[in-house]
Design a protein around this motif. Sequence first.
Motif, PDB file in Angstrom:
ATOM      1  N   ILE A   1       0.853  -1.154  -0.034  1.00  0.00           N
ATOM      2  CA  ILE A   1      -0.077  -0.095   0.137  1.00  0.00           C
ATOM      3  C   ILE A   1       0.848   1.171  -0.029  1.00  0.00           C
ATOM      4  O   ILE A   1       1.525   1.448   1.035  1.00  0.00           O
ATOM      5  CB  ILE A   1      -0.811  -0.020   1.253  1.00  0.00           C
ATOM      6  N   PRO A   2       1.137   2.059  -1.151  1.00  0.00           N
ATOM      7  CA  PRO A   2       1.853   3.083  -1.143  1.00  0.00           C
ATOM      8  C   PRO A   2       1.312   4.111  -0.443  1.00  0.00           C
ATOM      9  O   PRO A   2       0.039   4.426  -0.098  1.00  0.00           O
ATOM     10  CB  PRO A   2       1.772   3.573  -2.449  1.00  0.00           C
TER      11      PRO A   2
ATOM     12  N   ILE B   1      11.513   0.341   2.711  1.00  0.00           N
ATOM     13  CA  ILE B   1      12.977   0.321   3.243  1.00  0.00           C
ATOM     14  C   ILE B   1      12.771  -0.008   4.723  1.00  0.00           C
ATOM     15  O   ILE B   1      13.535  -0.985   5.085  1.00  0.00           O
ATOM     16  CB  ILE B   1      13.870   1.897   3.107  1.00  0.00           C
ATOM     17  N   ARG B   2      11.941   0.369   5.511  1.00  0.00           N
ATOM     18  CA  ARG B   2      11.596  -0.065   6.782  1.00  0.00           C
ATOM     19  C   ARG B   2      11.420  -1.666   6.669  1.00  0.00           C
ATOM     20  O   ARG B   2      11.933  -2.276   7.616  1.00  0.00           O
ATOM     21  CB  ARG B   2      10.705   0.605   7.531  1.00  0.00           C
ATOM     22  N   LEU B   3      10.481  -1.995   6.036  1.00  0.00           N
ATOM     23  CA  LEU B   3      10.242  -3.514   5.702  1.00  0.00           C
ATOM     24  C   LEU B   3      11.256  -4.141   5.157  1.00  0.00           C
ATOM     25  O   LEU B   3      11.882  -5.263   5.751  1.00  0.00           O
ATOM     26  CB  LEU B   3       9.185  -3.636   4.645  1.00  0.00           C
ATOM     27  N   LEU B   4      12.557  -3.761   4.487  1.00  0.00           N
ATOM     28  CA  LEU B   4      13.431  -4.378   4.007  1.00  0.00           C
ATOM     29  C   LEU B   4      14.461  -4.545   5.143  1.00  0.00           C
ATOM     30  O   LEU B   4      14.835  -5.567   5.472  1.00  0.00           O
ATOM     31  CB  LEU B   4      14.226  -3.566   3.032  1.00  0.00           C
TER      32      LEU B   4
ATOM     33  N   PHE C   1      19.387  -5.171  -5.796  1.00  0.00           N
ATOM     34  CA  PHE C   1      18.223  -5.903  -6.555  1.00  0.00           C
ATOM     35  C   PHE C   1      16.672  -4.888  -6.725  1.00  0.00           C
ATOM     36  O   PHE C   1      15.935  -5.500  -6.903  1.00  0.00           O
ATOM     37  CB  PHE C   1      18.095  -7.019  -6.253  1.00  0.00           C
ATOM     38  N   THR C   2      16.908  -3.778  -6.160  1.00  0.00           N
ATOM     39  CA  THR C   2      15.706  -2.933  -6.032  1.00  0.00           C
ATOM     40  C   THR C   2      15.684  -1.651  -6.972  1.00  0.00           C
ATOM     41  O   THR C   2      16.593  -1.641  -7.578  1.00  0.00           O
ATOM     42  CB  THR C   2      15.248  -2.444  -4.735  1.00  0.00           C
ATOM     43  N   ASN C   3      14.659  -1.091  -7.129  1.00  0.00           N
ATOM     44  CA  ASN C   3      14.687   0.393  -7.952  1.00  0.00           C
ATOM     45  C   ASN C   3      14.488   1.611  -6.975  1.00  0.00           C
ATOM     46  O   ASN C   3      13.927   2.350  -7.343  1.00  0.00           O
ATOM     47  CB  ASN C   3      13.395   0.293  -8.789  1.00  0.00           C
ATOM     48  N   TYR C   4      15.194   1.332  -5.816  1.00  0.00           N
ATOM     49  CA  TYR C   4      15.101   2.504  -4.820  1.00  0.00           C
ATOM     50  C   TYR C   4      16.047   3.582  -5.257  1.00  0.00           C
ATOM     51  O   TYR C   4      17.378   3.739  -5.529  1.00  0.00           O
ATOM     52  CB  TYR C   4      15.633   2.094  -3.572  1.00  0.00           C
ATOM     53  N   ASP C   5      15.557   4.802  -5.711  1.00  0.00           N
ATOM     54  CA  ASP C   5      16.149   5.921  -6.139  1.00  0.00           C
ATOM     55  C   ASP C   5      15.267   7.199  -5.665  1.00  0.00           C
ATOM     56  O   ASP C   5      14.412   7.096  -5.138  1.00  0.00           O
ATOM     57  CB  ASP C   5      16.294   5.999  -7.654  1.00  0.00           C
ATOM     58  N   LEU C   6      15.702   8.380  -6.514  1.00  0.00           N
ATOM     59  CA  LEU C   6      14.989   9.425  -6.019  1.00  0.00           C
ATOM     60  C   LEU C   6      13.360   9.538  -6.610  1.00  0.00           C
ATOM     61  O   LEU C   6      12.494  10.011  -5.746  1.00  0.00           O
ATOM     62  CB  LEU C   6      15.384  10.717  -6.796  1.00  0.00           C
ATOM     63  N   TYR C   7      13.169   8.623  -7.578  1.00  0.00           N
ATOM     64  CA  TYR C   7      11.603   8.633  -7.989  1.00  0.00           C
ATOM     65  C   TYR C   7      10.788   7.679  -7.452  1.00  0.00           C
ATOM     66  O   TYR C   7       9.719   7.312  -7.773  1.00  0.00           O
ATOM     67  CB  TYR C   7      11.662   8.469  -9.553  1.00  0.00           C
ATOM     68  N   ASN C   8      11.587   6.444  -6.807  1.00  0.00           N
ATOM     69  CA  ASN C   8      10.956   5.538  -6.182  1.00  0.00           C
ATOM     70  C   ASN C   8      11.209   5.577  -4.718  1.00  0.00           C
ATOM     71  O   ASN C   8      11.956   4.788  -4.078  1.00  0.00           O
ATOM     72  CB  ASN C   8      11.353   4.206  -6.560  1.00  0.00           C
TER      73      ASN C   8
ATOM     74  N   ASN D   1       6.100   6.396  -2.551  1.00  0.00           N
ATOM     75  CA  ASN D   1       6.199   5.205  -3.534  1.00  0.00           C
ATOM     76  C   ASN D   1       6.673   4.035  -2.805  1.00  0.00           C
ATOM     77  O   ASN D   1       7.409   4.211  -1.966  1.00  0.00           O
ATOM     78  CB  ASN D   1       6.966   5.814  -4.606  1.00  0.00           C
ATOM     79  N   LEU D   2       6.404   2.914  -3.544  1.00  0.00           N
ATOM     80  CA  LEU D   2       6.824   1.709  -2.953  1.00  0.00           C
ATOM     81  C   LEU D   2       8.095   1.453  -3.666  1.00  0.00           C
ATOM     82  O   LEU D   2       8.090   1.919  -4.854  1.00  0.00           O
ATOM     83  CB  LEU D   2       5.899   0.619  -3.175  1.00  0.00           C
ATOM     84  N   VAL D   3       8.983   0.779  -3.226  1.00  0.00           N
ATOM     85  CA  VAL D   3      10.037   0.073  -3.875  1.00  0.00           C
ATOM     86  C   VAL D   3       9.957  -1.315  -4.219  1.00  0.00           C
ATOM     87  O   VAL D   3       9.161  -2.008  -3.664  1.00  0.00           O
ATOM     88  CB  VAL D   3      11.355   0.479  -2.759  1.00  0.00           C
TER      89      VAL D   3
END
Length: 438
Positions: free
Chosen positions: A75-76, A82-85, A165-172, A177-179
Amino acid sequence: MEHPVNKKNEKKPRLKQHNPRIAMILSILFAGLGQLYNRRYLKGSIFIIIQLSFLITSLDSINFGLWGLRTLGTIPGTDHSIRLLVLGVLSLIVTVIAITLYIFNVIDARKQAIKIQQGWKPLKFKETAREVYNYAFPYLMTLPGLLLMIFVVIFPLLFSILLAFTNYDLYNSPPRNLVDWVGLDNFKSLVTVPIWQNTFFSVFSWTVVWTVVATTLQISVGFFLAVLVNDTRVKFKRLIRTILILPWAVPSFVTILIFAAMFNDDFGTINRDLIIPLIGGEGIAWLSDPLYARIAIILIQTWLGFPFIFALITGILQSISSDWYEAADMDGASRFQKFRNITFPHVMFATAPLLIMQYASNFNNFNIIYLFNEGGPPVRGQNAGGTDILISWVYKLTFDTNNYAMAAVISIIMGLIVSGFAFYQFRKTRAFKEEGEI
């Protein structure tokens, strides 16, 4: 008349009714039951308490953490990926520890049952405590350090690896937004997308050149000066050694900042007082031209690094027996032959591990790159500067552009290169072999 039987030679009676399989099955059903079956009540109680505590206090949290690790949220705006990771990595570590203890419980129960079946009797409490102190004391003392290493070293390492292996960046960026997990897409982009491809190969090649040239130069200068000052014909050795070690006494960041001012294109003393009076013109673009900037930081690193090598090798040279050189003189050996066959092998045997670490250290030498000109100057078609090495590029990706996933990818590559190189070199270095293996 019958001779008394020596108690040590008596065969212990086998207890056929004590079945190791039952002990193993009981331990599989619930940790500690096999130990209770073996009449190891204290150990069995400890295993039971550990498993009950794990099931009561941690099972729900671990289930939630593993769910978050698998999904990174659904749920965005509510789930923070990141906390979940982070929770997922912690849950994974705790699960591995729990499984390890569970397997140890099963193996221990089976081994104890086999010993009891062969006639071994469980020790009394005082004898058990004495045995634990004698044999388990080193493990008990290293356990806190092991746990600290797991959560201070292994946990951040696993987190950074998974981040690649994620798309964690400025736009995600959570929580807006979810990663998502993207598999190997970041690694593919690094070698296929033009801007990433050009930057990566340019920065990587310069990192290799920087590491090899700067480190080899500082080692060579330090080695040469140490051998030169150690020559019997040189006088005032203490004064010369003190002067040569002075650059090491000044904090490196102070030296780098001073050199950055001296190499300044406009008001630097190197251009104003040396280059322009000699060759004229406007001087050399030390900070704005990538080639000259790279030459400058190699020279600065040589200045910063040679005093340590000089001090290190000077100490080794003092330990070489003069008898060796006298024997070489009697055989008519030249100075070069004595250096090649006596001095160089002896010094390399004693210092090879430290010299190897110099290469690994310079491979990740962030200070000089960032303090000199922040990795500049800019290069067209790349998102890294002309003097950026991999570590400074990772810093920029993390703090300037918030591209955490790609920074993690590059960090993994750096770690593999450094660890592989160090492992190979240490395996080949005689100084790391046991005495019997040499």
